[in-house]
Scaffold this motif. Structure first.
Motif, short mmCIF file in Angstrom:
data_model
loop_
_atom_site.label_atom_id
_atom_site.label_comp_id
_atom_site.label_asym_id
_atom_site.label_seq_id
_atom_site.Cartn_x
_atom_site.Cartn_y
_atom_site.Cartn_z
N GLN A 48 0.85 -1.18 0.00
CA GLN A 48 0.00 0.00 0.00
C GLN A 48 0.89 1.23 0.00
OE1 GLN A 48 -2.00 0.43 3.89
NE2 GLN A 48 -0.81 -1.36 4.49
N PRO A 49 0.36 2.40 -0.37
CA PRO A 49 1.18 3.60 -0.34
C PRO A 49 1.80 3.80 1.04
CG PRO A 49 -0.84 4.04 -1.51
CD PRO A 49 -0.98 2.66 -0.89
N CYS A 81 6.71 2.74 -1.42
CA CYS A 81 5.65 2.83 -2.43
C CYS A 81 4.95 4.19 -2.33
CB CYS A 81 4.64 1.70 -2.21
SG CYS A 81 3.28 1.72 -3.37
N GLY A 82 4.81 4.85 -3.47
CA GLY A 82 4.10 6.13 -3.52
C GLY A 82 4.98 7.35 -3.36
N LYS A 95 1.57 -1.38 -6.26
CA LYS A 95 0.45 -1.15 -5.34
C LYS A 95 -0.56 -2.28 -5.46
CE LYS A 95 0.81 3.84 -5.46
NZ LYS A 95 0.46 4.95 -6.30
#
Length: 182
Positions: A48-49, A81-82, A95
């Protein structure tokens, strides 16, 4: 006592005092911050972000029939991530992936090494280049890498495009680990 002797004694004593202070503070810092914050991060099943992600990878150009890069050459990719620290296609593609899941991401031309630019192919004065150059060799010019594509007595044609520019690129990734944000 002489002022010089006093200053020397003060410096001599300051070392053990600072050392003692550090020895008393560092264990408390380790206990409170490192053990309770960094080491207590929980692993996650799905990216996940904000998750710290570790992926193995293989980058290929099928049209050129080449394996460009793999985990074997530089190790796993570790990123958050993100945070856009990696190619956007990779950041978006990871993601929602589960740990252990594999996926092939199509970078295309624009998402990989970009389009080939003819304005990055330049004639360069041979006197400004190393002796003994041959066509196909790489050379460093003004902190940039280029491939020699043609040679004459006076000039060399240098191509500053990445070797895979203009080619479709894919990246096969496997999520090896995922850690939740703190």
């Amino acid at each position: 006592l002489d002022v010089g002797i006093m200053l020397s004694l003060e410096r001599w004593m300051l070392g053990p005092v600072l050392f003692g202070l550090l020895c008393s503070v560092l264990p408390a810092f380790y206990e409170s911050y490192v053990k309770n914050t960094l080491l207590r991060r929980e692993s996650c099943d799905v990216v996940q972000p904000g998750s710290q992600v570790k992926v193995s990878f293989k980058v290929e150009s099928h049209e050129a029939g080449l394996s460009i890069d793999t985990t074997d050459s530089i190790g796993t990719l570790d990123f958050v991530c993100g945070e856009e620290d990696v190619y956007p296609v990779l950041d978006a593609g990871v993601k929602g992936m589960a740990v252990g899941e594999a996926k092939t991401l199509a970078f295309g031309v624009e998402g990989g090494f970009g389009r080939r630019r003819e304005d990055w192919v330049l004639a360069w004065n041979r006197s400004e280049l190393p002796e003994g150059l041959r066509v196909g060799e790489e050379v460093s010019v003004e902190d940039r890498r280029a491939r020699v594509t043609d040679l004459s007595a006076e000039a060399a044609v240098l191509d500053f495009n990445p070797p895979m520019a203009g080619r479709n690129v894919t990246m096969t990734i496997t999520v090896m680990a995922c850690v939740l944000p703190v």
